[in-house]
Each structure stands twice: as structure tokens, then as C-alpha cells.
Scaffold this motif. Sequence first.
Motif, PDB file in Angstrom:
ATOM      1  N   ALA A  49       0.825  -1.201   0.000  1.00 47.98           N
ATOM      2  CA  ALA A  49       0.000   0.000   0.000  1.00 47.98           C
ATOM      3  C   ALA A  49       0.859   1.251   0.000  1.00 47.98           C
ATOM      4  O   ALA A  49       0.566   2.230  -0.699  1.00 47.98           O
ATOM      5  CB  ALA A  49      -0.934  -0.010   1.208  1.00 47.98           C
ATOM      6  N   LYS A  50       1.955   1.211   0.782  1.00 43.25           N
ATOM      7  CA  LYS A  50       2.859   2.364   0.797  1.00 43.25           C
ATOM      8  C   LYS A  50       3.516   2.552  -0.562  1.00 43.25           C
ATOM      9  O   LYS A  50       3.655   3.681  -1.054  1.00 43.25           O
ATOM     10  CB  LYS A  50       3.907   2.157   1.889  1.00 43.25           C
ATOM     11  N   MET A  51       3.914   1.400  -1.150  1.00 41.82           N
ATOM     12  CA  MET A  51       4.541   1.480  -2.474  1.00 41.82           C
ATOM     13  C   MET A  51       3.542   2.006  -3.502  1.00 41.82           C
ATOM     14  O   MET A  51       3.882   2.840  -4.359  1.00 41.82           O
ATOM     15  CB  MET A  51       5.055   0.103  -2.885  1.00 41.82           C
ATOM     16  N   MET A  52       2.293   1.513  -3.408  1.00 44.05           N
ATOM     17  CA  MET A  52       1.272   1.989  -4.322  1.00 44.05           C
ATOM     18  C   MET A  52       0.989   3.465  -4.119  1.00 44.05           C
ATOM     19  O   MET A  52       0.769   4.208  -5.083  1.00 44.05           O
ATOM     20  CB  MET A  52      -0.020   1.181  -4.147  1.00 44.05           C
ATOM     21  N   GLN A  54       3.206   5.598  -3.027  1.00 47.32           N
ATOM     22  CA  GLN A  54       4.343   6.300  -3.623  1.00 47.32           C
ATOM     23  C   GLN A  54       4.221   6.329  -5.152  1.00 47.32           C
ATOM     24  O   GLN A  54       4.478   7.354  -5.783  1.00 47.32           O
ATOM     25  CB  GLN A  54       5.645   5.611  -3.199  1.00 47.32           C
ATOM     26  N   GLN A  55       3.833   5.170  -5.705  1.00 48.72           N
ATOM     27  CA  GLN A  55       3.666   5.135  -7.164  1.00 48.72           C
ATOM     28  C   GLN A  55       2.562   6.083  -7.608  1.00 48.72           C
ATOM     29  O   GLN A  55       2.683   6.755  -8.641  1.00 48.72           O
ATOM     30  CB  GLN A  55       3.362   3.705  -7.615  1.00 48.72           C
ATOM     31  N   ALA A  56       1.465   6.103  -6.830  1.00 49.63           N
ATOM     32  CA  ALA A  56       0.374   7.019  -7.169  1.00 49.63           C
ATOM     33  C   ALA A  56       0.833   8.465  -7.101  1.00 49.63           C
ATOM     34  O   ALA A  56       0.487   9.295  -7.952  1.00 49.63           O
ATOM     35  CB  ALA A  56      -0.816   6.783  -6.243  1.00 49.63           C
ATOM     36  N   GLU A  57       1.647   8.748  -6.090  1.00 47.36           N
ATOM     37  CA  GLU A  57       2.177  10.110  -5.955  1.00 47.36           C
ATOM     38  C   GLU A  57       3.094  10.433  -7.130  1.00 47.36           C
ATOM     39  O   GLU A  57       3.038  11.545  -7.708  1.00 47.36           O
ATOM     40  CB  GLU A  57       2.927  10.237  -4.623  1.00 47.36           C
ATOM     41  N   GLU A  58       3.929   9.444  -7.500  1.00 51.19           N
ATOM     42  CA  GLU A  58       4.806   9.663  -8.652  1.00 51.19           C
ATOM     43  C   GLU A  58       3.998   9.839  -9.934  1.00 51.19           C
ATOM     44  O   GLU A  58       4.317  10.697 -10.767  1.00 51.19           O
ATOM     45  CB  GLU A  58       5.765   8.470  -8.776  1.00 51.19           C
ATOM     46  N   GLN A  59       2.937   9.007 -10.071  1.00 48.56           N
ATOM     47  CA  GLN A  59       2.107   9.128 -11.250  1.00 48.56           C
ATOM     48  C   GLN A  59       1.396  10.482 -11.285  1.00 48.56           C
ATOM     49  O   GLN A  59       1.249  11.093 -12.351  1.00 48.56           O
ATOM     50  CB  GLN A  59       1.062   8.001 -11.279  1.00 48.56           C
TER      51      GLN A  59
END
Length: 250
Positions: A49-52, A54-59
Amino acid sequence: MMEFNTSTFILEIINFLILIWILQRLFYKPLLDVIAKRKQFIDQSLADAKMMQQQAEEQRNLYENRQKLWEQEKQAALTALNQQLDAERSVQMAQLDADLEQERQKLNVTLQRQQRELQQLAEKQALLNGARFAGLLLKQSAGPELEARLFALLLDNLKTLPEASALCLQMAGAKKSVPIKITSAYPLSAGQRQQLEQKLGALIDSQITVQYHQDAELIAGVRMDIGAWVLNANLQHELTGFVEMADESE
């Protein structure tokens, strides 16, 4: 009052230890394993969830950057498109002017060609009319006297033949017998036939066979056929020249 029984106490302790061992063996260790796996799953889920996140934030950041970049590219594309449209409009206008000038030139050429064709048609019609008028006039004036003059002209032409015609007669003289066809508008007299055969005999070093024909279409005069060579001294041939001149003027 109950009495304390040592053997019973010892047996109870043994039973309790056996129960603890059974519980630890059969339930506690699997439960710890389940708890550990559950904790590992929860930790993995939290990490995912944290990685997602972070990925969502990056996206999101990437999307915002791309949105800004797209806006810049769109503005640049609109500017380039306007410039291209202006350049294309200028080129199209120049091409249109050139096409219009070319069409004007083509139109002028077409008009000039039509004028030449009309002029040639008028000249051809004039020649045809002249040929018809000359034909009518010559037909009215044709007679034995004109025939005699044209026959005399034919004899004079035999004296001064062009080099090419003389060569044709020499080639015809190489044969043993040369057939000659004489066509006249009016019947030739015996004296005229004798004169003509003497002239031809002097020109051709072989025996000649002369056949005489009459054709009113010649109007007046004589036509002589020696193989492929033809000598004309008649009005029909002269009138045909008017028509050929009219055809060549097209």
C-alpha cells in the motif's frame, strides 16, 4: 475435609504437563505460525500500500508534469500550425496566381490555334472553291484543241525528263517487254500514237507494248503509266493538286 493425596497431585501435574505439551504441539505452534503469516501478510500489504501510494504520488507528479508539458507543446504546436498555415496560404496564393497565369496563356494559345484553324479552314475552302470553279471552267473549255496542246506538252516533257524519271525508264528498259498504258480524255489519232510510240521507243531500250484507253474523267490531256512510274499531262491531275494543297494546309 479433603485429604491431600500426593499420588493424585503428581498425576494431576503429569496430566497438566501432558495437556500443555499437547496444546503446544497441536495448537499453539500452528497458531503462532498463522499469527506470523498473518503479520507477514499485513506487513506486506502495508508495504504494498505504501509502495502503491508512492507510485500514485509519482504518477500524479508525472501527470502534472506531462499536463504542463502538454500545454506547452499544444501552445507551441498551435503557433507552428498558424505559421505553417500562413506559409501554406502564401504558397497556395502564389500557386493560384501561377495557375491563373498558365490558364490565361493556355487560353491565348487556344484562341490563336483556333484563329489559325479558322484561317486554314477558310484557305482550304477557298482552294476547294477554286478547284470546283476551275473544274467547271475547264470542263466547259475542254475539247480536241486543248487535248492536242496537252498532248504536245506531254511530248515536250518526254524530251526533258528529270533524272529520277529517266532512271525509272532505264530500269524498266532492263525487262524484255515493257507494258505501257496510255489514257486520254479524247481518242488519240494514229499520227499522235505513232509520235508517242517513237518517243517512248527512243527512251526505252526494250520492246514496248502500248495499250490505249479513254477516260472522260481526265477532262482533257493524257496520262501515261509505265510500271510504277506515272506521267500526267491532264486537267484532272492539275485539279487534284488544288485539293491536295487544301489537305496540306490543315
